[in-house]
Write an enzyme that holds these catalytic residues in place. Sequence first.
Site, mmCIF file in Angstrom:
data_model
loop_
_atom_site.group_PDB
_atom_site.id
_atom_site.type_symbol
_atom_site.label_atom_id
_atom_site.label_comp_id
_atom_site.label_asym_id
_atom_site.label_seq_id
_atom_site.Cartn_x
_atom_site.Cartn_y
_atom_site.Cartn_z
ATOM 1 N N HIS A 1 0.870 -1.179 0.000
ATOM 2 C CA HIS A 1 0.000 0.000 0.000
ATOM 3 C C HIS A 1 0.907 1.230 0.000
ATOM 4 C CE1 HIS A 1 -2.339 -3.007 2.298
ATOM 5 N NE2 HIS A 1 -3.414 -2.425 1.836
ATOM 6 N N GLU B 1 -11.132 -6.396 -4.397
ATOM 7 C CA GLU B 1 -10.996 -7.508 -3.452
ATOM 8 C C GLU B 1 -12.229 -7.541 -2.543
ATOM 9 O OE1 GLU B 1 -7.185 -7.740 -1.471
ATOM 10 O OE2 GLU B 1 -8.103 -8.676 0.281
ATOM 11 N N GLU C 1 -9.670 -13.388 -1.800
ATOM 12 C CA GLU C 1 -8.962 -13.835 -0.594
ATOM 13 C C GLU C 1 -9.825 -14.894 0.090
ATOM 14 O OE1 GLU C 1 -6.853 -10.916 1.747
ATOM 15 O OE2 GLU C 1 -7.595 -11.797 3.599
ATOM 16 N N HIS D 1 -11.565 -14.195 3.296
ATOM 17 C CA HIS D 1 -12.750 -13.334 3.188
ATOM 18 C C HIS D 1 -13.945 -14.162 2.746
ATOM 19 C CE1 HIS D 1 -9.991 -9.592 2.302
ATOM 20 N NE2 HIS D 1 -9.747 -10.166 3.460
ATOM 21 N N ASP E 1 -5.365 -13.449 -2.996
ATOM 22 C CA ASP E 1 -4.651 -13.169 -1.754
ATOM 23 C C ASP E 1 -4.631 -14.480 -0.984
ATOM 24 O OD1 ASP E 1 -3.869 -10.604 -2.140
ATOM 25 O OD2 ASP E 1 -5.096 -9.708 -0.569
ATOM 26 N N ASP F 1 -10.826 -12.022 10.132
ATOM 27 C CA ASP F 1 -9.844 -12.331 9.102
ATOM 28 C C ASP F 1 -8.506 -12.626 9.787
ATOM 29 O OD1 ASP F 1 -8.807 -12.410 6.544
ATOM 30 O OD2 ASP F 1 -8.728 -10.238 6.277
ATOM 31 N N ASP G 1 -5.924 -14.167 8.541
ATOM 32 C CA ASP G 1 -4.778 -14.059 7.627
ATOM 33 C C ASP G 1 -3.690 -15.089 7.927
ATOM 34 O OD1 ASP G 1 -5.686 -11.949 6.032
ATOM 35 O OD2 ASP G 1 -4.996 -10.443 7.449
ATOM 36 N N ASP H 1 -1.141 -12.673 1.540
ATOM 37 C CA ASP H 1 -1.694 -11.663 2.447
ATOM 38 C C ASP H 1 -1.892 -12.366 3.795
ATOM 39 O OD1 ASP H 1 -2.979 -9.664 3.765
ATOM 40 O OD2 ASP H 1 -4.616 -9.433 2.347
HETATM 41 C C1 GLO Z 1 -7.949 -6.981 4.442
HETATM 42 C C2 GLO Z 1 -7.463 -7.144 3.082
HETATM 43 C C3 GLO Z 1 -6.316 -6.209 2.775
HETATM 44 C C4 GLO Z 1 -6.113 -6.058 1.301
HETATM 45 C C5 GLO Z 1 -5.140 -4.980 0.995
HETATM 46 C C6 GLO Z 1 -4.919 -4.808 -0.454
HETATM 47 O O1 GLO Z 1 -8.611 -7.808 4.977
HETATM 48 O O2 GLO Z 1 -7.120 -8.471 2.861
HETATM 49 O O3 GLO Z 1 -5.165 -6.671 3.400
HETATM 50 O O4 GLO Z 1 -5.691 -7.236 0.732
HETATM 51 O O5 GLO Z 1 -5.595 -3.768 1.509
HETATM 52 O O6 GLO Z 1 -5.929 -4.161 -1.079
HETATM 53 NI NI NI Z 2 -6.186 -9.185 1.117
HETATM 54 NI NI NI Z 3 -8.006 -9.854 4.371
HETATM 55 NI NI NI Z 4 -5.284 -9.367 4.845
#
Ligand code: GLO
Ligand code: NI
Ligand code: NI
Ligand code: NI
Length: 403
Positions: free
Chosen positions: A68, A199, A235, A238, A263, A274, A276, A306
Amino acid sequence: LGKTMEEWLRFSVCFWHTFRGTGADPFGFPTLDRPWDDGSNSLDNAKRRLRAAFEFFTKLGVKYWTFHDRDIAPEGKDLAESNKNLDEIVELAAELQKQTGVKLLWATCNLFSHPRYMNGASTNPDAHVFAYAAAQVKKGLDVALKLGAENYVFWGGREGFHSLLNTNVRSELDHMATFFRLAIAYKKKIGFKGVFLIEPKPKEPSKHQYDYDAMTVIGFLRTYGLANEIKLNIEPNHTTLAGHAYEHDIVMASAFNMLGSVDANTGSPDLGWDTDQFPMDIKNATLLMQVILKQGGLQPGGLNFDCKVRRESTELKDMFIAHIGAMDTFARGLKLAARIQEDNILSQAVEERYSSYKSGIGAQIEAGTTSLEQLEEFILSNGEPARISGQQEHYESILNYYI
Ligand code: GLO
Ligand code: NI
Ligand code: NI
Ligand code: NI
């Protein structure tokens, strides 16, 4: 299968979890030590972080990274200063990319951390905030172009609502569409060739996020005539947050030719947030790679980790172990998916399941040449359909045979 392992598995490391993650969570202070990071907001510190990141990418042997705007460079007192900071860091990033050969899978803008975005970015009720987000994305696209990003991601973490009582949903969605139109126009103007990706995520931090899941986003894009310009970055964590199976959104997006990138993380489906986690489940990886194989790869997208190590991980080597374990998981998933495809047993079973559409009334349905009257006629002369039992177990046991 016509591609090397590396071409199928376009791995990418994300900068924000790996180099900005501190182990802090809503209940606890940072736990992770990063010897190169003095915790300050200075440009020098940002440069040290970036150098460390490229050392990490190189040692890991990963060819792509993602970031980012605000995690690589500190936000300034106003937009002009933030842009200046970003320029300085991007200069270094360009140099490091050149030196190492590591490329940018995608760039994105952080439109969710700063307090100005607390009520949304493009869907903020205040037009002033909309304008700020737009200006930030303009710069984000300049940076993406300069660093040769292959994609550009929009994750609308604050694009949603907490109460329907104070929200004009239709106008917020119209504003979001306008925001994307402006970004598309600017992208074309500057000649940025990267693919735009949205996303989806159903919630967190918003109570309800507009980009809820793959089908919601596809519906939005089609409603506003944007489906030819934007694809999806899925992702799986998600997807499970939205109450779907791990592979659901990957399959749905791919079915509509909208799967652009992944992701690549995982979550515990029993948790409501989330997490991750690094993907370590071979079966999930196989399901995912099956879809990717079938659509002929992810290029120009990839498998972006991610993911974050847990706050209990204090040693630097955990970052290596986690990424290597995840890459191994996908490599095995790819091999298994390839074997499943070569053997053809599963696809034959699926084909058999739909065989009634090959001839007779089924072929007419497929061709769209039938009518309700004709179908009624068919039932009156053919009666009840036969029932087939044990289907789910049939297919799942075939898959289990490979895992
Ligand atoms: C949050 C998202 C975030 C995005 C990132 C890229 O839950 O996964 O990490 O992937 O902002 O847009
Ligand atoms: Ni993400
Ligand atoms: Ni995420
Ligand atoms: Ni994330």
